[in-house]
Write a protein that holds these residues in place. Structure first.
Motif, PDB file in Angstrom:
ATOM      1  N   ALA A 236      10.623  10.795  -9.243  1.00  0.00           N
ATOM      2  CA  ALA A 236       9.692  10.934  -8.118  1.00  0.00           C
ATOM      3  C   ALA A 236       8.293  10.463  -8.504  1.00  0.00           C
ATOM      4  CB  ALA A 236       9.654  12.387  -7.652  1.00  0.00           C
ATOM      5  N   THR A 237       7.884  10.769  -9.739  1.00  0.00           N
ATOM      6  CA  THR A 237       6.561  10.344 -10.212  1.00  0.00           C
ATOM      7  C   THR A 237       6.467   8.823 -10.292  1.00  0.00           C
ATOM      8  OG1 THR A 237       6.373  12.378 -11.522  1.00  0.00           O
ATOM      9  CG2 THR A 237       4.890  10.561 -12.086  1.00  0.00           C
ATOM     10  N   LEU A 238       7.505   8.198 -10.851  1.00  0.00           N
ATOM     11  CA  LEU A 238       7.529   6.733 -10.929  1.00  0.00           C
ATOM     12  C   LEU A 238       7.552   6.110  -9.540  1.00  0.00           C
ATOM     13  CD1 LEU A 238      10.069   6.218 -13.861  1.00  0.00           C
ATOM     14  CD2 LEU A 238       7.591   5.847 -13.918  1.00  0.00           C
ATOM     15  N   SER A 239       8.281   6.755  -8.632  1.00  0.00           N
ATOM     16  CA  SER A 239       8.373   6.248  -7.262  1.00  0.00           C
ATOM     17  C   SER A 239       7.009   6.252  -6.582  1.00  0.00           C
ATOM     18  CB  SER A 239       9.364   7.096  -6.457  1.00  0.00           C
ATOM     19  OG  SER A 239       9.500   6.611  -5.142  1.00  0.00           O
ATOM     20  N   MET A 240       6.257   7.328  -6.735  1.00  0.00           N
ATOM     21  CA  MET A 240       4.914   7.409  -6.140  1.00  0.00           C
ATOM     22  C   MET A 240       3.973   6.396  -6.790  1.00  0.00           C
ATOM     23  SD  MET A 240       4.863   9.431  -3.643  1.00  0.00           S
ATOM     24  CE  MET A 240       3.093   9.337  -3.439  1.00  0.00           C
ATOM     25  N   THR A 241       4.142   6.179  -8.092  1.00  0.00           N
ATOM     26  CA  THR A 241       3.314   5.185  -8.786  1.00  0.00           C
ATOM     27  C   THR A 241       3.556   3.795  -8.219  1.00  0.00           C
ATOM     28  OG1 THR A 241       3.431   6.509 -10.821  1.00  0.00           O
ATOM     29  CG2 THR A 241       2.740   4.222 -11.039  1.00  0.00           C
ATOM     30  N   VAL A 242       4.827   3.494  -7.936  1.00  0.00           N
ATOM     31  CA  VAL A 242       5.171   2.194  -7.353  1.00  0.00           C
ATOM     32  C   VAL A 242       4.531   2.016  -5.980  1.00  0.00           C
ATOM     33  CG1 VAL A 242       7.087   0.829  -6.405  1.00  0.00           C
ATOM     34  CG2 VAL A 242       7.316   1.915  -8.635  1.00  0.00           C
ATOM     35  N   ILE A 243       4.470   3.079  -5.194  1.00  0.00           N
ATOM     36  CA  ILE A 243       3.845   3.006  -3.862  1.00  0.00           C
ATOM     37  C   ILE A 243       2.395   2.553  -3.983  1.00  0.00           C
ATOM     38  CG2 ILE A 243       3.033   4.371  -1.897  1.00  0.00           C
ATOM     39  CD1 ILE A 243       5.528   6.061  -2.123  1.00  0.00           C
ATOM     40  N   TYR A 244       1.655   3.197  -4.900  1.00  0.00           N
ATOM     41  CA  TYR A 244       0.240   2.861  -5.049  1.00  0.00           C
ATOM     42  C   TYR A 244       0.043   1.473  -5.661  1.00  0.00           C
ATOM     43  CZ  TYR A 244      -1.102   7.602  -3.737  1.00  0.00           C
ATOM     44  OH  TYR A 244      -1.291   8.755  -3.045  1.00  0.00           O
ATOM     45  N   LEU A 245       0.892   1.097  -6.620  1.00  0.00           N
ATOM     46  CA  LEU A 245       0.785  -0.239  -7.209  1.00  0.00           C
ATOM     47  C   LEU A 245       1.106  -1.321  -6.181  1.00  0.00           C
ATOM     48  CD1 LEU A 245       2.420   0.316 -10.729  1.00  0.00           C
ATOM     49  CD2 LEU A 245      -0.009  -0.014 -10.208  1.00  0.00           C
ATOM     50  N   THR A 246       2.096  -1.058  -5.319  1.00  0.00           N
ATOM     51  CA  THR A 246       2.446  -2.017  -4.269  1.00  0.00           C
ATOM     52  C   THR A 246       1.305  -2.170  -3.275  1.00  0.00           C
ATOM     53  OG1 THR A 246       4.777  -1.401  -4.480  1.00  0.00           O
ATOM     54  CG2 THR A 246       4.142  -2.565  -2.484  1.00  0.00           C
ATOM     55  N   ASP A 247       0.724  -1.034  -2.883  1.00  0.00           N
ATOM     56  CA  ASP A 247      -0.444  -1.077  -1.987  1.00  0.00           C
ATOM     57  C   ASP A 247      -1.600  -1.830  -2.632  1.00  0.00           C
ATOM     58  OD1 ASP A 247       0.496   0.098   0.251  1.00  0.00           O
ATOM     59  OD2 ASP A 247      -0.611   1.967   0.061  1.00  0.00           O
ATOM     60  N   PHE A 248      -1.808  -1.573  -3.922  1.00  0.00           N
ATOM     61  CA  PHE A 248      -2.889  -2.237  -4.648  1.00  0.00           C
ATOM     62  C   PHE A 248      -2.698  -3.746  -4.619  1.00  0.00           C
ATOM     63  CE2 PHE A 248      -4.623  -4.054  -8.553  1.00  0.00           C
ATOM     64  CZ  PHE A 248      -5.927  -3.590  -8.521  1.00  0.00           C
ATOM     65  N   GLY A 249      -1.478  -4.202  -4.910  1.00  0.00           N
ATOM     66  CA  GLY A 249      -1.209  -5.640  -4.898  1.00  0.00           C
ATOM     67  C   GLY A 249      -1.384  -6.255  -3.521  1.00  0.00           C
ATOM     68  N   PHE A 250      -0.902  -5.552  -2.498  1.00  0.00           N
ATOM     69  CA  PHE A 250      -0.997  -6.043  -1.125  1.00  0.00           C
ATOM     70  C   PHE A 250      -2.456  -6.148  -0.671  1.00  0.00           C
ATOM     71  CE2 PHE A 250      -0.897  -4.819   3.501  1.00  0.00           C
ATOM     72  CZ  PHE A 250      -0.465  -6.063   3.964  1.00  0.00           C
ATOM     73  N   LEU A 251      -3.218  -5.087  -0.867  1.00  0.00           N
ATOM     74  CA  LEU A 251      -4.621  -5.085  -0.431  1.00  0.00           C
ATOM     75  C   LEU A 251      -5.467  -6.061  -1.250  1.00  0.00           C
ATOM     76  CD1 LEU A 251      -5.165  -1.252   0.179  1.00  0.00           C
ATOM     77  CD2 LEU A 251      -4.752  -3.036   1.877  1.00  0.00           C
ATOM     78  N   SER A 252      -5.156  -6.169  -2.539  1.00  0.00           N
ATOM     79  CA  SER A 252      -5.896  -7.117  -3.387  1.00  0.00           C
ATOM     80  C   SER A 252      -5.645  -8.554  -2.957  1.00  0.00           C
ATOM     81  CB  SER A 252      -5.485  -6.940  -4.855  1.00  0.00           C
ATOM     82  OG  SER A 252      -5.807  -5.653  -5.316  1.00  0.00           O
ATOM     83  N   ALA A 253      -4.408  -8.862  -2.602  1.00  0.00           N
ATOM     84  CA  ALA A 253      -4.078 -10.216  -2.138  1.00  0.00           C
ATOM     85  C   ALA A 253      -4.801 -10.548  -0.844  1.00  0.00           C
ATOM     86  CB  ALA A 253      -2.560 -10.335  -1.938  1.00  0.00           C
ATOM     87  N   ILE A 254      -4.956  -9.563   0.032  1.00  0.00           N
ATOM     88  CA  ILE A 254      -5.703  -9.767   1.283  1.00  0.00           C
ATOM     89  C   ILE A 254      -7.176 -10.018   0.963  1.00  0.00           C
ATOM     90  CG2 ILE A 254      -6.497  -8.648   3.404  1.00  0.00           C
ATOM     91  CD1 ILE A 254      -3.843  -7.194   3.535  1.00  0.00           C
ATOM     92  N   LYS A 255      -7.721  -9.233   0.050  1.00  0.00           N
ATOM     93  CA  LYS A 255      -9.134  -9.383  -0.317  1.00  0.00           C
ATOM     94  C   LYS A 255      -9.414 -10.766  -0.886  1.00  0.00           C
ATOM     95  CE  LYS A 255     -13.348  -7.964  -1.017  1.00  0.00           C
ATOM     96  NZ  LYS A 255     -14.240  -7.655   0.129  1.00  0.00           N
ATOM     97  N   VAL A 256      -8.503 -11.280  -1.697  1.00  0.00           N
ATOM     98  CA  VAL A 256      -8.671 -12.614  -2.291  1.00  0.00           C
ATOM     99  C   VAL A 256      -8.737 -13.691  -1.220  1.00  0.00           C
ATOM    100  CG1 VAL A 256      -7.534 -14.362  -3.711  1.00  0.00           C
ATOM    101  CG2 VAL A 256      -7.620 -11.996  -4.499  1.00  0.00           C
ATOM    102  N   GLN A 257      -7.977 -13.488  -0.132  1.00  0.00           N
ATOM    103  CA  GLN A 257      -7.914 -14.483   0.948  1.00  0.00           C
ATOM    104  C   GLN A 257      -8.966 -14.248   2.039  1.00  0.00           C
ATOM    105  OE1 GLN A 257      -6.003 -17.060   0.924  1.00  0.00           O
ATOM    106  NE2 GLN A 257      -4.563 -16.575  -0.720  1.00  0.00           N
ATOM    107  N   GLU A 258      -9.872 -13.300   1.819  1.00  0.00           N
ATOM    108  CA  GLU A 258     -10.811 -12.898   2.866  1.00  0.00           C
ATOM    109  C   GLU A 258     -11.673 -14.058   3.374  1.00  0.00           C
ATOM    110  OE1 GLU A 258     -13.929  -9.239   3.704  1.00  0.00           O
ATOM    111  OE2 GLU A 258     -13.591  -9.914   1.646  1.00  0.00           O
ATOM    112  N   LYS A 259     -12.186 -14.875   2.476  1.00  0.00           N
ATOM    113  CA  LYS A 259     -13.089 -15.952   2.887  1.00  0.00           C
ATOM    114  C   LYS A 259     -12.362 -17.108   3.555  1.00  0.00           C
ATOM    115  CE  LYS A 259     -16.645 -14.978  -0.570  1.00  0.00           C
ATOM    116  NZ  LYS A 259     -17.432 -15.516  -1.725  1.00  0.00           N
TER     117      LYS A 259
END
Length: 359
Positions: A236-259
């Motif tokens: 369960a702990t690893l599963s929750m960690t994956v959720i946050y890492l996936t969100d981090f990657g998704f939001l970071s990719a959006i931020k990179v493409q912002e301009k």
């Protein structure tokens, strides 16, 4: 010719005395789902527009701490006050925080306000789920909960899809993306009215509770000694960690493409809304087939599909990141796909399979 009541009974497989309870819970779920959809998109979009990915870990930590505190307070008062006031307090609390997030735009710097709004997104999802589940258990018996809860939750899923599809249109006409917060305010208000109507129509029965003199020895220190519990806890702990890492990657990719891709006002919110609409549609579809898949192929498949698919996408993403760079369109597509698989497979297969381990 069938009347509306008979159509509902036939469509959802209800008994005649379950219709009113089902409809009230369905629309309660609908308005909560609508509120969460609008809040989640607004919170994530304004945060990623204001901050870079380097601030996400701090925001996640604070969101986790906030969620823990809220859950602890809720659990404490669960044994202290009537369920009517407990559920109403949860809804009103989310309403007040959301309304403050919009009203505070006039006197708080957006840099701090966007952070404040963001840290409540995940705690709201947890609190809304606890409130909805608790209300269903309060109104229905155990057999009815097992049979109807999935269909009741469809109200929230349908509302989420509608909300996500409307957001790209609304962002073009409402001005500031903070104005999206008016919609969850209205949704939480409607859910609160339905809650009070439920208790008016189905009054809470007075129960005489017997207090056990024997204190429970089921503490975390006691449970962690059990190997089976340890494995579930680690999983369960690893599963929750994956959720946050996936969100981090998704939001970071959006931020990179912002301009380049998201330079227009509201474009981030519109993109995220469309992605989340697709996620909810995928959840709805795979949830329909999940029981058949698990019955035919077993729990093991349900538990390994998510980590295998996520690992494969991450490996490909790493290769693209090192070759074409994180600013490439392919990288954004892969991060979006990663987020989609994480949410759809988790809700459709991983969560049901994981819950079977508790049986």
């Amino acid at each position: 010719m069938l009347n509306l009541n008979q159509i509902i009974i036939k469509t959802f497989g209800l008994k005649s005395d379950e219709v009113s309870k089902f409809l009230l819970l369905f629309f309660h779920s609908f308005f909560i789902g609508l509120s969460i959809a609008f809040y989640f998109v607004q919170a994530n979009s304004v945060f990623i527009e204001t901050y870079g990915s380097e601030q996400l870990p701090y925001a996640y930590l604070l969101a986790g701490l906030t969620g823990y505190i809220i859950s602890s307070v809720y659990s404490y008062y669960q044994q202290k006050i009537k369920s009517k006031y407990l559920f109403a307090s949860a809804l009103i609390f989310m309403l007040v925080i959301t309304l403050f997030g919009r009203v505070a735009l006039g006197f708080i710097d957006q840099k701090y306000l966007s952070f404040f709004v963001f840290i409540w997104a995940w705690p709201f999802i947890s609190l809304a789920g606890i409130e909805s589940g608790g209300l269903a258990i309060r109104l229905l018996n155990l057999v009815q909960v097992k049979r109807l809860f999935g269909m009741i939750n469809m109200g929230g899923v349908i509302a989420s899809i509608l909300g996500y599809l409307f957001i790209p249109v609304l962002t073009k006409v409402i001005g500031s993306s903070y104005n999206l917060l008016f919609f969850p305010v209205g949704g939480f208000l409607a859910a609160t009215f339905i809650l009070f109507y439920i208790y008016k129509k189905f009054p809470e029965e007075k129960k005489v509770e017997k207090v056990s003199k024997v204190q429970s020895k089921t503490t975390f220190r006691h449970l962690i000694k059990d190997k089976y519990f340890r494995l579930i806890f680690i999983s369960a702990t690893l599963s929750m960690t994956v959720i946050y890492l996936t969100d981090f990657g998704f939001l970071s990719a959006i931020k990179v493409q912002e301009k380049s891709l998201f330079s227009e006002p509201g474009s981030v919110a519109a993109f995220m809304a469309l992605v989340f609409a697709g996620l909810k549609g995928g959840e709805l579809l795979i949830s329909y087939f999940s029981s058949r898949i698990l019955v035919k192929y077993g729990v093991k498949l349900g538990l390994i599909v998510l980590p295998l698919s996520i690992s494969l996408i991450i490996l490909v993403s790493l290769f693209i990141g090192f070759t074409a760079g994180a600013v490439s369109m392919v990288f954004l597509i892969l991060m979006t796909l990663n987020k989609s698989m994480e949410r759809i497979i988790r809700r459709g297969l991983d969560d049901p399979a994981f819950n079977i381990l508790y049986q």
